[in-house]
Design a protein around this motif. Sequence first.
Motif, PDB file in Angstrom:
ATOM      1  N   ASP A   1       0.825  -1.210   0.000  1.00  0.00           N
ATOM      2  CA  ASP A   1       0.000   0.000   0.000  1.00  0.00           C
ATOM      3  C   ASP A   1       0.862   1.264   0.000  1.00  0.00           C
ATOM      4  N   VAL A   2       1.902   1.281   0.818  1.00  0.00           N
ATOM      5  CA  VAL A   2       2.784   2.459   0.870  1.00  0.00           C
ATOM      6  C   VAL A   2       3.495   2.636  -0.469  1.00  0.00           C
ATOM      7  N   LEU A   3       3.986   1.528  -1.023  1.00  0.00           N
ATOM      8  CA  LEU A   3       4.662   1.629  -2.323  1.00  0.00           C
ATOM      9  C   LEU A   3       3.709   2.091  -3.419  1.00  0.00           C
TER      10      LEU A   3
ATOM     11  N   VAL B   1       3.343   5.813  -3.045  1.00  0.00           N
ATOM     12  CA  VAL B   1       4.526   6.500  -3.560  1.00  0.00           C
ATOM     13  C   VAL B   1       4.509   6.510  -5.083  1.00  0.00           C
ATOM     14  N   ARG B   2       4.202   5.373  -5.664  1.00  0.00           N
ATOM     15  CA  ARG B   2       4.167   5.287  -7.133  1.00  0.00           C
ATOM     16  C   ARG B   2       3.094   6.190  -7.721  1.00  0.00           C
ATOM     17  N   ALA B   3       1.944   6.271  -7.080  1.00  0.00           N
ATOM     18  CA  ALA B   3       0.851   7.123  -7.573  1.00  0.00           C
ATOM     19  C   ALA B   3       1.252   8.596  -7.534  1.00  0.00           C
TER      20      ALA B   3
ATOM     21  N   THR C   1       4.377   9.713  -7.691  1.00  0.00           N
ATOM     22  CA  THR C   1       5.587  10.002  -8.459  1.00  0.00           C
ATOM     23  C   THR C   1       5.524   9.549  -9.912  1.00  0.00           C
ATOM     24  N   ALA C   2       4.475   8.835 -10.299  1.00  0.00           N
ATOM     25  CA  ALA C   2       4.371   8.365 -11.682  1.00  0.00           C
ATOM     26  C   ALA C   2       3.911   9.502 -12.586  1.00  0.00           C
ATOM     27  N   GLY C   3       4.140   9.348 -13.844  1.00  0.00           N
ATOM     28  CA  GLY C   3       3.677  10.344 -14.804  1.00  0.00           C
ATOM     29  C   GLY C   3       4.832  11.038 -15.486  1.00  0.00           C
ATOM     30  N   ASP C   4       4.476  12.055 -16.236  1.00  0.00           N
ATOM     31  CA  ASP C   4       5.483  12.827 -16.942  1.00  0.00           C
ATOM     32  C   ASP C   4       6.367  13.565 -15.946  1.00  0.00           C
ATOM     33  N   THR C   5       7.507  13.998 -16.408  1.00  0.00           N
ATOM     34  CA  THR C   5       8.446  14.719 -15.564  1.00  0.00           C
ATOM     35  C   THR C   5       7.786  15.950 -14.944  1.00  0.00           C
ATOM     36  N   ASP C   6       6.942  16.642 -15.702  1.00  0.00           N
ATOM     37  CA  ASP C   6       6.284  17.841 -15.185  1.00  0.00           C
ATOM     38  C   ASP C   6       5.240  17.523 -14.121  1.00  0.00           C
ATOM     39  N   ASP C   7       4.702  16.311 -14.131  1.00  0.00           N
ATOM     40  CA  ASP C   7       3.668  15.935 -13.173  1.00  0.00           C
ATOM     41  C   ASP C   7       4.231  15.393 -11.866  1.00  0.00           C
ATOM     42  N   ARG C   8       5.487  15.038 -11.851  1.00  0.00           N
ATOM     43  CA  ARG C   8       6.072  14.433 -10.662  1.00  0.00           C
ATOM     44  C   ARG C   8       6.250  15.472  -9.560  1.00  0.00           C
ATOM     45  N   PRO C   9       6.022  15.072  -8.313  1.00  0.00           N
ATOM     46  CA  PRO C   9       6.220  16.027  -7.228  1.00  0.00           C
ATOM     47  C   PRO C   9       7.700  16.352  -7.070  1.00  0.00           C
ATOM     48  N   ALA C  10       7.986  17.586  -6.838  1.00  0.00           N
ATOM     49  CA  ALA C  10       9.359  18.017  -6.636  1.00  0.00           C
ATOM     50  C   ALA C  10       9.539  18.426  -5.182  1.00  0.00           C
ATOM     51  N   ILE C  11      10.664  18.056  -4.614  1.00  0.00           N
ATOM     52  CA  ILE C  11      10.900  18.314  -3.204  1.00  0.00           C
ATOM     53  C   ILE C  11      11.811  19.524  -3.003  1.00  0.00           C
TER      54      ILE C  11
END
Length: 132
Positions: free
Chosen positions: A22-24, A27-29, A31-41
């Motif tokens: 569930d945790v993985l 995380v995948r949900a 962080t998945a997607g195009d580079t522009d859609d990924r969360p940035a820290i």
Amino acid sequence: MPPISPQLHEELGKRLHKSRDDVLATVRARTAGDTDDRPAIAPNAHMGQNDDAPAGEMLSHNEEHLAEHETNLLHEIDAAIGRLDSGAIGICESCGREIPEARLLATPTVRTCIACQERIEHDQRTGRGPSM
């Protein structure tokens, strides 16, 4: 000290592996997607040319907090799976006494018995005691 029962071993294994999956998946949900859609820290990752600075900082802080929480949770789950595999689950890491089955079922990643956890929370002043 007797090992946990085979039924409890199987149930804890199921719960721990499901929690890990569930945790993985979370995380995948995120962080998945195009580079522009990924969360940035990074601190300024959410800042555009005309963006609100406090809002951008808040978004970055939230992403950082989520990543840290998920990392810590995965470490706790993996450690519990290791204790389960080695036969050390259900034994308090502080005093060596048996952790009650109900406590293990409620929180499979638990490392201490109730008495030791209460002592730790009292010493660190992190318990649920009076707030005044």
